[in-house]
Design an enzyme around this catalytic site. Sequence first.
Site, PDB file in Angstrom:
ATOM      1  N   TYR A 194       2.336  -2.974   8.502  1.00 48.47           N
ATOM      2  CA  TYR A 194       3.442  -2.577   7.630  1.00 48.47           C
ATOM      3  C   TYR A 194       4.492  -1.815   8.461  1.00 48.47           C
ATOM      4  O   TYR A 194       4.148  -0.904   9.221  1.00 48.47           O
ATOM      5  CB  TYR A 194       2.899  -1.707   6.501  1.00 48.47           C
ATOM      6  CG  TYR A 194       3.976  -1.155   5.610  1.00 48.47           C
ATOM      7  CD1 TYR A 194       4.666  -1.985   4.736  1.00 48.47           C
ATOM      8  CD2 TYR A 194       4.325   0.185   5.665  1.00 48.47           C
ATOM      9  CE1 TYR A 194       5.670  -1.486   3.933  1.00 48.47           C
ATOM     10  CE2 TYR A 194       5.331   0.690   4.864  1.00 48.47           C
ATOM     11  CZ  TYR A 194       6.000  -0.149   4.004  1.00 48.47           C
ATOM     12  OH  TYR A 194       7.002   0.346   3.216  1.00 48.47           O
TER      13      TYR A 194
ATOM     14  N   ASP B 245      -5.942  -0.418   5.416  1.00 48.38           N
ATOM     15  CA  ASP B 245      -4.930  -0.474   4.363  1.00 48.38           C
ATOM     16  C   ASP B 245      -5.342  -1.594   3.410  1.00 48.38           C
ATOM     17  O   ASP B 245      -5.310  -2.767   3.760  1.00 48.38           O
ATOM     18  CB  ASP B 245      -3.551  -0.751   4.981  1.00 48.38           C
ATOM     19  CG  ASP B 245      -2.428  -0.725   3.950  1.00 48.38           C
ATOM     20  OD1 ASP B 245      -2.681  -1.136   2.791  1.00 48.38           O
ATOM     21  OD2 ASP B 245      -1.309  -0.312   4.291  1.00 48.38           O
TER      22      ASP B 245
ATOM     23  N   ARG C 133       0.186  22.952  -5.579  1.00 54.28           N
ATOM     24  CA  ARG C 133       0.263  22.033  -4.438  1.00 54.28           C
ATOM     25  C   ARG C 133      -1.092  21.427  -4.099  1.00 54.28           C
ATOM     26  O   ARG C 133      -1.187  20.333  -3.535  1.00 54.28           O
ATOM     27  CB  ARG C 133       0.868  22.754  -3.227  1.00 54.28           C
ATOM     28  CG  ARG C 133       1.001  21.826  -2.063  1.00 54.28           C
ATOM     29  CD  ARG C 133       1.920  22.261  -0.920  1.00 54.28           C
ATOM     30  NE  ARG C 133       2.275  23.634  -0.762  1.00 54.28           N
ATOM     31  CZ  ARG C 133       1.500  24.573  -0.194  1.00 54.28           C
ATOM     32  NH1 ARG C 133       0.295  24.269   0.234  1.00 54.28           N
ATOM     33  NH2 ARG C 133       1.950  25.801  -0.070  1.00 54.28           N
TER      34      ARG C 133
ATOM     35  N   LYS D 161       2.386  -0.237  -5.352  1.00 52.09           N
ATOM     36  CA  LYS D 161       2.396  -1.683  -5.539  1.00 52.09           C
ATOM     37  C   LYS D 161       1.608  -2.025  -6.809  1.00 52.09           C
ATOM     38  O   LYS D 161       2.050  -1.698  -7.881  1.00 52.09           O
ATOM     39  CB  LYS D 161       1.843  -2.366  -4.287  1.00 52.09           C
ATOM     40  CG  LYS D 161       2.478  -1.843  -2.987  1.00 52.09           C
ATOM     41  CD  LYS D 161       3.945  -2.204  -2.826  1.00 52.09           C
ATOM     42  CE  LYS D 161       4.669  -1.397  -1.756  1.00 52.09           C
ATOM     43  NZ  LYS D 161       4.076  -1.414  -0.435  1.00 52.09           N
TER      44      LYS D 161
HETATM   45  C1  LIG Z   1       4.494  -0.680   0.806  1.00 51.74           C
HETATM   46  C2  LIG Z   1       3.373  -0.561   1.727  1.00 51.74           C
HETATM   47  C3  LIG Z   1       3.020   0.671   2.282  1.00 51.74           C
HETATM   48  C4  LIG Z   1       3.822   1.923   2.031  1.00 51.74           C
HETATM   49  O1  LIG Z   1       3.768   2.319   0.723  1.00 51.74           O
HETATM   50  P1  LIG Z   1       4.895   3.228  -0.002  1.00 51.74           P
HETATM   51  O2  LIG Z   1       4.251   3.600  -1.260  1.00 51.74           O
HETATM   52  O3  LIG Z   1       6.106   2.369  -0.142  1.00 51.74           O
HETATM   53  O4  LIG Z   1       5.147   4.383   0.912  1.00 51.74           O
HETATM   54  C5  LIG Z   1       1.891   0.712   3.071  1.00 51.74           C
HETATM   55  N1  LIG Z   1       1.164  -0.382   3.346  1.00 51.74           N
HETATM   56  C6  LIG Z   1       1.503  -1.596   2.861  1.00 51.74           C
HETATM   57  C7  LIG Z   1       0.663  -2.773   3.202  1.00 51.74           C
HETATM   58  C8  LIG Z   1       2.618  -1.725   2.042  1.00 51.74           C
HETATM   59  O5  LIG Z   1       2.965  -2.937   1.597  1.00 51.74           O
END
Ligand SMILES: *Cc1c(COP(=O)(O)O)cnc(C)c1O
Length: 401
Positions: free
Chosen positions: A124, A196, A71, A221
């Site tokens: 988000y 972010d 973990r 992404k």
């Molecule tokens: C998709 C997204 C997230 C969350 O990511 P996941 O991997 O789907 O949990 C966070 N911030 C932004 C800007 C996003 O587009």
Amino acid sequence: MQLRANPVPSFIHSESELQMETLLGKVGRASDYYHGAVNVPVFHTSTVVFPSLKAFQDSEKNSFETLCYGRLGNPTTWAFEAAIAQLEGGYKGIIAPSGLMIITTVLLAFTKAGQHVLIPESVYGGVRRFCENVLSELNISVEFYPNSINSKMKELIRPNTSLIYVETPTSIDFKMTDLPAITRIAKKSNIPVIVDNTWATPLYYQPLRHGADVSIHSATKYILGHSDALLGIAVCNQKTWPIVKKMSYFLGVSVNSDDAFLGLRGIRTLGIRMQRHQSSALKIAKWLQKQPEVARVYYPALQEDTGYRLWKRDFTGASGRFSIQLKKANYDSIASLLNQLQHFSLGFSWGGFESMIVPVHLNSSKKNLLQETTFCLSIGLEDPEDLIEDLAKGLRRLKMR
Ligand SMILES: *Cc1c(COP(=O)(O)O)cnc(C)c1O
């Protein structure tokens, strides 16, 4: 039992001054430790056995740095963490099974009951949901600030403000944030700034180099880039790493090594993919600007965009995600536009090789998505001319309704 000593490599590439595209191929590797294999192997392990009581006890003292229990990470996850951290000029990375999971871990790490957090208005959606349903219930005061606040942030800071969260550009309306202006203000009050950075990827923006304390990615992404797994990572400086790492440990955040491996694999082609996402998106965004059905394109890489100046100043490139607002359209005409597209799919997520289009509302607090005619586009790796033709046909269907 006799076990041979098996030291953990650092995974940091020694020539950190290389051009980004070259560095992408070097970070997070340690061929000399793995029989010359180019890539770090996938470690499947929960249990780790120790040769002696002494080694067992030592491992507890050093459980974040050595193989101790599945973990807490293994060489595959460490290699991914080290790779992204090096690309962004950070101290160390912390991996999580999704972007949202690393965000919630970071938010919990820096906030206690009775404190106040500052979150962008069009953050988000998953982050807004967590703030409204979990942080608020923990007696944490959540304040959503206007996306283009920049130096006026000063007026929102309270004595109990525990963090400032930033998305630049913001999700959905793609407003740029003047991060250096915000971090200057935050530093005076010793408030950590969390960014972010999913949109720009480590290739085009490095928030820690502009004063942020934590940079977060939904690696789901562009970093993974193939719409086949979920992954998150936070890059920390020396001060914030122990705080986030402990929270991740307390919460039991852990990642499947196969997914960490896909993250490492994604890094190798990130440069060439982003170049293509960027050039196609720019071409398509400029074309959309000229279409009579389109009221506005939100993309900071366009000279007419309100965020262009900041983007040009701080970023070295743009990704393939932007949004457009159509002039008047009703549900049926929007449905006819979307339903017959050949190359754009309708779905959640973005940053993959395939193009996506999704209806969104400009403020993530509003629930009814189709009341406004705004769409997020994620431009994939297809031929941009095919994508333009697809959209042109779609816009013609809009008019026919
Ligand atoms: C998709 C997204 C997230 C969350 O990511 P996941 O991997 O789907 O949990 C966070 N911030 C932004 C800007 C996003 O587009």
